[in-house]
Scaffold this active site. Structure first.
Site, mmCIF file in Angstrom:
data_model
loop_
_atom_site.group_PDB
_atom_site.id
_atom_site.type_symbol
_atom_site.label_atom_id
_atom_site.label_comp_id
_atom_site.label_asym_id
_atom_site.label_seq_id
_atom_site.Cartn_x
_atom_site.Cartn_y
_atom_site.Cartn_z
ATOM 1 N N ASP A 1 0.849 -1.192 0.000
ATOM 2 C CA ASP A 1 0.000 0.000 0.000
ATOM 3 C C ASP A 1 0.890 1.249 0.000
ATOM 4 O O ASP A 1 1.708 1.425 0.910
ATOM 5 C CB ASP A 1 -0.864 -0.046 1.286
ATOM 6 C CG ASP A 1 -1.932 1.022 1.311
ATOM 7 O OD1 ASP A 1 -1.834 1.988 0.532
ATOM 8 O OD2 ASP A 1 -2.862 0.878 2.130
ATOM 9 N N THR B 1 -4.618 13.181 -14.818
ATOM 10 C CA THR B 1 -5.832 13.168 -15.638
ATOM 11 C C THR B 1 -6.180 14.570 -16.136
ATOM 12 O O THR B 1 -5.800 15.569 -15.515
ATOM 13 C CB THR B 1 -7.010 12.628 -14.786
ATOM 14 O OG1 THR B 1 -8.231 12.904 -15.442
ATOM 15 C CG2 THR B 1 -7.077 13.300 -13.417
ATOM 16 N N ASP B 2 -6.919 14.626 -17.218
ATOM 17 C CA ASP B 2 -7.393 15.929 -17.718
ATOM 18 C C ASP B 2 -8.464 16.537 -16.801
ATOM 19 O O ASP B 2 -8.783 17.722 -16.906
ATOM 20 C CB ASP B 2 -7.920 15.816 -19.161
ATOM 21 C CG ASP B 2 -9.089 14.848 -19.322
ATOM 22 O OD1 ASP B 2 -9.495 14.191 -18.333
ATOM 23 O OD2 ASP B 2 -9.605 14.735 -20.452
ATOM 24 N N LYS C 1 -6.513 14.308 -7.409
ATOM 25 C CA LYS C 1 -5.454 14.218 -8.433
ATOM 26 C C LYS C 1 -4.759 15.576 -8.586
ATOM 27 O O LYS C 1 -3.538 15.643 -8.742
ATOM 28 C CB LYS C 1 -6.034 13.755 -9.780
ATOM 29 C CG LYS C 1 -6.513 12.324 -9.823
ATOM 30 C CD LYS C 1 -5.429 11.288 -9.575
ATOM 31 C CE LYS C 1 -4.463 11.164 -10.718
ATOM 32 N NZ LYS C 1 -3.521 10.024 -10.521
ATOM 33 N N ASN D 1 -9.869 10.416 -21.172
ATOM 34 C CA ASN D 1 -10.493 9.126 -20.833
ATOM 35 C C ASN D 1 -9.888 7.987 -21.650
ATOM 36 O O ASN D 1 -9.841 8.059 -22.873
ATOM 37 C CB ASN D 1 -12.000 9.160 -21.133
ATOM 38 C CG ASN D 1 -12.763 9.985 -20.135
ATOM 39 O OD1 ASN D 1 -12.515 11.178 -19.974
ATOM 40 N ND2 ASN D 1 -13.694 9.354 -19.444
ATOM 41 N N ARG E 1 -25.120 12.542 -12.536
ATOM 42 C CA ARG E 1 -24.047 12.531 -11.528
ATOM 43 C C ARG E 1 -23.971 13.921 -10.892
ATOM 44 O O ARG E 1 -24.065 14.930 -11.608
ATOM 45 C CB ARG E 1 -22.735 12.196 -12.240
ATOM 46 C CG ARG E 1 -21.507 12.334 -11.392
ATOM 47 C CD ARG E 1 -20.237 12.130 -12.217
ATOM 48 N NE ARG E 1 -19.956 10.731 -12.452
ATOM 49 C CZ ARG E 1 -19.003 10.301 -13.285
ATOM 50 N NH1 ARG E 1 -18.281 11.159 -13.978
ATOM 51 N NH2 ARG E 1 -18.783 9.005 -13.443
ATOM 52 N N GLY F 1 -22.535 17.249 -9.836
ATOM 53 C CA GLY F 1 -21.383 18.036 -10.319
ATOM 54 C C GLY F 1 -20.792 17.536 -11.620
ATOM 55 O O GLY F 1 -19.619 17.769 -11.904
ATOM 56 N N TYR G 1 -26.676 2.356 -8.468
ATOM 57 C CA TYR G 1 -27.706 2.443 -9.509
ATOM 58 C C TYR G 1 -29.116 2.077 -9.056
ATOM 59 O O TYR G 1 -30.077 2.426 -9.710
ATOM 60 C CB TYR G 1 -27.316 1.556 -10.703
ATOM 61 C CG TYR G 1 -26.073 2.058 -11.403
ATOM 62 C CD1 TYR G 1 -26.129 3.168 -12.243
ATOM 63 C CD2 TYR G 1 -24.847 1.449 -11.206
ATOM 64 C CE1 TYR G 1 -24.992 3.655 -12.869
ATOM 65 C CE2 TYR G 1 -23.706 1.919 -11.830
ATOM 66 C CZ TYR G 1 -23.793 3.022 -12.655
ATOM 67 O OH TYR G 1 -22.669 3.502 -13.265
#
Ligand code: NAD
Ligand code: TYD
Length: 350
Positions: free
Chosen positions: A60, A131-132, A160, A185, A287, A289, A347
């Site tokens: 970890d 990430t973008d 991130k 993505n 979702r 935000g 869901y």
């Protein structure tokens, strides 16, 4: 001889990066450090597990002592840091897991690199994979460049972004030879079926509803995972210390259009009547935000390092679908147990 640490190598992108490096650099020693969370799976790497230049270590990154011990044991010259909690919906439900893994875990690795490299930076690199999503959300126009101000809007993106800031701070403060990449993505084989494409492939196989958030008009820029692995190797080898490179597919899709294309491909591959899978599309509550649009300007990495995507989307999507259809055992294995619980909470009980 070089010693490379890859963190998160049992996950989706990490397993493709491990495979690429193990095959391409037989003289390099590659250590894959992974906690094997729900998202990490050694079945992703059975084809390379016996290679003499590869070793797996379960552990970890949040455990700083353990990370120091590993650096002491293996004397790494290079780090490719992918280990993270990676799913936006989970970050909304369990933010602290993201703070721990993505922020504390990254700082532990930076501290170990700094301690063991002791200001001798020749041949050393700390390659941080981001990430973008740190750049926020775009309207109809424009692209994220390396100088777009950070504006993270989900707990995942915020964690991130925080990790990126620490990585840059260690470069500015201590001279650590870091290099960052921010990618759009990814899709492809071995992606855990909580993300859009593999979740929908799994549901189509089982004829379950396809839960499209909101109106399905959010836009993402999709890149085939093997192209990302090649980009990571390029950034590791050629990236300049302290620099950031955006990586993307020049491949923007509105979610609903992508889902319709996926339905067509799946109907073809499963021998179902055209239109069968589209009938499963269900619009569900958006979702919280939900970022509207992500799109990357990948001009810098092309100009300066010569990387560009090689797999076009229709071809990549077909390869992805074929992989899931030929690996239903993998799909069944990762969707047993905890997955059922996650699925119900995400869901069915919201
Ligand atoms: P993933 O969730 O499939 O894999 C993450 C891996 O990290 C898993 O194997 C997991 O076991 C491991 N891990 C998690 N916490 C750990 C810990 N505390 N210690 C050690 N290992 C731990 O993620 P992915 O999609 O392969 O993403 C990999 C990296 O790339 C992440 O840093 C992510 O932010 C970044 N990224 C992903 C995408 C994408 O579209 N998937 C796009 C851009 C950047
Ligand atoms: P996802 O694969 O979770 O990636 P990210 O949120 O990091 O971009 O989602 C991609 C897009 O698909 C995003 O706009 C959210 C949407 N989406 C759905 O519509 N339904 C779903 O069940 C999931 C998981 C995602």
């Amino acid at each position: 001889m070089e010693n490379i640490l890859i963190t998160g190598g049992a996950g989706f992108i990490g397993s493709h990066a491990v495979r690429l490096l193990v095959n391409k650099y037989p003289k390099s020693a590659i250590v894959n450090l992974d906690k094997l969370t729900y998202a990490g799976n050694l079945l992703n790497l059975t084809d390379v597990e016996d290679r003499p230049n590869y070793r797996f270590v379960k552990g970890d990154i949040v455990d700083g002592r353990f990370v120091f011990g590993l650096f002491e044991q293996f004397a790494f010259d290079k780090v490719i840091h992918l280990a993270a909690e990676s799913h936006v919906d989970r970050s909304i439900a369990n933010t602290m897991d993201f703070v721990q893994a993505n922020v504390t875990g990254t700082v532990n690795l930076l501290n170990a690199a700094r301690h063991f490299w002791k200001d001798h930076y020749e041949g050393r690199r700390f390659c941080h994979i981001s990430t973008d999503e740190v750049y926020g959300s775009l309207g109809d126009d424009g692209l994220f460049t390396e100088s777009t101000p950070y504006d993270p809007r989900s707990p995942y993106a915020a964690s991130k972004a925080a990790s990126d800031h620490f990585v840059r701070a260690y470069h500015h403060t201590f001279g650590l030879p870091v290099v960052l990449s921010n990618c759009s993505n990814n899709y492809g084989p071995n992606q855990f079926p909580e993300k859009l494409i593999p979740l929908f492939i799994n549901n189509i196989i089982q004829k379950k509803p396809l839960p499209v958030y909101g109106k399905g008009d959010n836009v993402r820029d999709w890149l085939y995972v093997e192209d990302h692995a090649l980009a990571i190797d390029t950034v590791l080898r050629k990236g300049a210390p302290g620099e950031t490179y955006n990586i993307g597919g020049h491949n923007e899709w509105k979610n609903i259009d992508l889902v319709r294309l996926l339905c067509q491909v799946m109907d073809g591959r499963l021998g179902r009547e055209p239109g069968t899978s589209e009938g499963l599309i269900t619009f569900v509550k958006d979702r919280a935000g939900h970022d509207q649009r992500y799109a990357i300007d990948a001009g810098k990495i092309l100009r300066e390092l010569g990387w560009k995507p090689t797999v076009n989307f229709e071809e990549g999507l077909r390869k992805t679908v074929d992989w899931y259809l030929s690996n239903e055992q993998w799909l069944r294995q990762v969707t047993s147990g905890d997955y059922q619980k996650y699925y119900r909470q995400q869901y069915e009980e919201r």
